[in-house]
Design an enzyme around this catalytic site. Structure first.
Site, PDB file in Angstrom:
ATOM      1  N   ARG A 145      30.485 117.379  26.040  1.00  0.00           N
ATOM      2  CA  ARG A 145      29.511 118.462  26.228  1.00  0.00           C
ATOM      3  C   ARG A 145      29.942 119.772  25.575  1.00  0.00           C
ATOM      4  NH1 ARG A 145      26.420 118.535  30.970  1.00  0.00           N
ATOM      5  NH2 ARG A 145      28.041 117.210  31.857  1.00  0.00           N
ATOM      6  N   CYS A 200       4.420 109.570  33.740  1.00  0.00           N
ATOM      7  CA  CYS A 200       3.835 109.382  35.069  1.00  0.00           C
ATOM      8  C   CYS A 200       4.894 109.249  36.148  1.00  0.00           C
ATOM      9  CB  CYS A 200       2.915 108.175  35.039  1.00  0.00           C
ATOM     10  SG  CYS A 200       1.649 108.396  33.808  1.00  0.00           S
TER      11      CYS A 200
HETATM   12  N1  LLP Z   1      35.908 110.993  28.855  1.00  0.00           N
HETATM   13  C1  LLP Z   1      35.403 110.141  29.753  1.00  0.00           C
HETATM   14  C2  LLP Z   1      36.200 108.993  30.177  1.00  0.00           C
HETATM   15  C3  LLP Z   1      34.127 110.370  30.289  1.00  0.00           C
HETATM   16  O1  LLP Z   1      33.627 109.529  31.185  1.00  0.00           O
HETATM   17  C4  LLP Z   1      33.376 111.495  29.848  1.00  0.00           C
HETATM   18  C5  LLP Z   1      32.028 111.744  30.349  1.00  0.00           C
HETATM   19  C6  LLP Z   1      33.947 112.339  28.890  1.00  0.00           C
HETATM   20  C7  LLP Z   1      35.221 112.072  28.423  1.00  0.00           C
HETATM   21  C8  LLP Z   1      33.233 113.551  28.335  1.00  0.00           C
HETATM   22  O2  LLP Z   1      32.978 114.488  29.325  1.00  0.00           O
HETATM   23  P1  LLP Z   1      32.372 115.931  28.939  1.00  0.00           P
HETATM   24  O3  LLP Z   1      33.428 116.674  28.146  1.00  0.00           O
HETATM   25  O4  LLP Z   1      31.154 115.695  28.155  1.00  0.00           O
HETATM   26  O5  LLP Z   1      32.092 116.554  30.247  1.00  0.00           O
HETATM   27  N2  LLP Z   1      25.235 112.641  31.592  1.00  0.00           N
HETATM   28  C9  LLP Z   1      25.951 113.662  32.319  1.00  0.00           C
HETATM   29  C10 LLP Z   1      27.407 113.722  31.935  1.00  0.00           C
HETATM   30  C11 LLP Z   1      28.117 112.400  32.133  1.00  0.00           C
HETATM   31  C12 LLP Z   1      29.536 112.437  31.676  1.00  0.00           C
HETATM   32  C13 LLP Z   1      30.122 111.076  31.695  1.00  0.00           C
HETATM   33  N3  LLP Z   1      31.451 111.006  31.221  1.00  0.00           N
HETATM   34  C14 LLP Z   1      25.245 114.998  32.106  1.00  0.00           C
HETATM   35  O6  LLP Z   1      24.254 115.046  31.382  1.00  0.00           O
HETATM   36  O7  LLP Z   1      25.638 115.998  32.705  1.00  0.00           O
END
Ligand code: LLP
Length: 423
Positions: A280, A347
């Protein structure tokens, strides 16, 4: 976000621009809805992470799940990025994008034998293993390929990340990782698994974290365990500290990338290569979802702005009640401001993009949903037979189509008729 000093997406004379290109021009060329990303923002974010490590041996592994468009992966590979993957599909994408296999780490609780084999054959850097049965299967698969599988044990440190429960991963009750109390015992099993080579420890406690303390608490535990295991004769040379640094969607004040990296390095101590897996915080703020207002509808005590994007393009509001900034791409001081629920055509009552938003808009106006570069397109679906929308990358002040709009025929292409009933 506090550390994005380059304002690449901003208003000029009441119009929204993305790195020198008017959003209205892109919308007119490619139609709505569409995703637009600013490459320069992603590059700047990646470099902020990479340079924050200074002389500390490290690898920034982009979490592909956040945005897996091939062009973006290619651009990141060219910067020398590593990649964090969670499926055989993501492996194929990264390899096709020219990613260096020795910079790929493979995370996830449910890796399957065919995915393990493909990753072994590609020669990836490390599997982050999350359970004993996974370790046993990996040993078996590695034995048949004649290779040793380099691994890190993903440890669940039982730390509260202080984020939404659906994106918390480091608590005892979560499905992720090996409970820290079981780690030493799991290491003993390694003597019976000749095709496994332990190289490190890993953790990832959750996503959209806006405080440093949960990170440092988890890292201290992982580093302590690494010292203990090293003392017992295991070679723990790499610590993969996961992703999870949050971005500013609304009023959040996440720490800067530099402060985050400094805190990780201090908590980890010297002597080991540090990997991180940001998703992110690399791509989120670089993206816009652009959508057109189709109708303004008067409900009972509610105003609805019905737009052409929906939960199919941006699932985060429906799934996590997430708040994403919504603004018109052309400011209209001549119109009165009204409070709208911004909803899509799907929907489902859960199909909203934002509730209670003060907007000065008319039907036909175009809105930008901000900070949608991460977990936007990758979580999109074809529900209601809606083709997935185009993605456009702005680089060197030029807008380039990097994924075209899907067609309904493509949606139906994999479907088969009953035998003998074709006409
Ligand atoms: N590494 C692992 C093992 C992970 O499971 C994740 C994210 C990341 C790295 C990256 O995390 P970030 O830096 O993006 O926070 N769909 C959700 C977020 C799910 C994250 C899942 N794992 C949302 O839209 O907020």
């Amino acid at each position: 976000m506090s550390n994005s000093d380059l304002q690449l997406i901003r208003y000029q004379n009441g119009e929204l621009w993305i790195d020198g290109v008017a959003v209205s021009t892109i919308a007119a060329t490619h139609g709505t809805p569409c995703f637009i990303y600013a490459w320069r923002q992603i590059e700047q974010n990646w470099q902020a992470y990479d340079s924050a490590f200074g002389s500390q041996p490290h690898l920034v592994c982009y979490a592909v799940k956040a945005n897996s468009n091939l062009t973006i992966l290619k651009q990141l590979a060219a910067l020398g990025s590593g990649f964090d993957i969670v499926s055989g599909g993501e492996l194929i994408r990264v390899l096709q994008a020219g990613g260096d296999p020795t910079r790929i780490v493979f995370s996830g609780v449910g890796k399957q034998a065919d995915e393990m084999r493909a990753a072994l054959e590609a020669g990836i850097r490390m599997f982050n293993v999350e359970s004993v049965p996974e370790l046993e299967l990996l040993n078996l698969v590695a034995g048949t390929t004649g290779r040793k599988a380099p691994i890190a044990l993903r440890i669940n440190p039982d730390v509260d990340a202080g984020t939404h429960p659906y994106i918390s991963t480091g608590l005892r009750e979560n499905k992720f990782g090996i409970p820290i109390a079981q780690a030493a015992k799991v290491c003993e099993r390694l003597h019976e698994l000749p095709h496994i080579e332990l190289q490190g420890l890993a953790c990832h406690i959750g996503s959209q974290l806006t405080e440093l303390t949960p990170f440092t608490e988890a890292v201290r535990q992982i580093a302590g365990l690494a010292d203990e295991l090293s003392g017992a004769g295991h070679a723990i040379n790499q610590l993969d500290l996961g992703g999870g640094l949050g971005i500013r969607y609304d009023h959040e004040t996440p720490p800067s990338r530099a402060a985050y990296v400094a805190a990780l390095c201090t908590a980890a101590g010297p002597g080991r290569t540090i990997l991180i897996e940001p998703g992110r915080s690399l791509v989120g703020e670089a993206g816009l979802l652009v959508t057109r207002v189709n109708y303004l509808k008067e409900g009972e005590g509610r105003h609805f702005a019905i737009v052409d994007a929906a939960m199919t393009e941006l699932m985060r509001p429906a799934l996590y009640n997430a708040w994403q900034r919504i603004e018109p791409i052309a400011q209209r001081p001549d119109l009165t401001t009204t409070t709208y629920d911004v909803v899509g055509p799907v929907c489902e009552t859960g199909d909203f993009l934002g509730k209670g938003r003060a907007l000065a808009i008319r039907p036909g106006d175009i809105l930008a949903i901000r900070d949608t570069g991460a977990y936007g397109f990758t979580m999109s679906s074809n529900y209601n037979s809606r083709p997935r929308v185009p993605e456009i990358l702005v680089r060197d002040h030029q807008a380039m189509l990097i994924r075209r709009r899907e067609t309904v025929s493509e949606l139906m292409a994999a479907e088969l008729e009953l035998a003998g009933e074709s006409d």
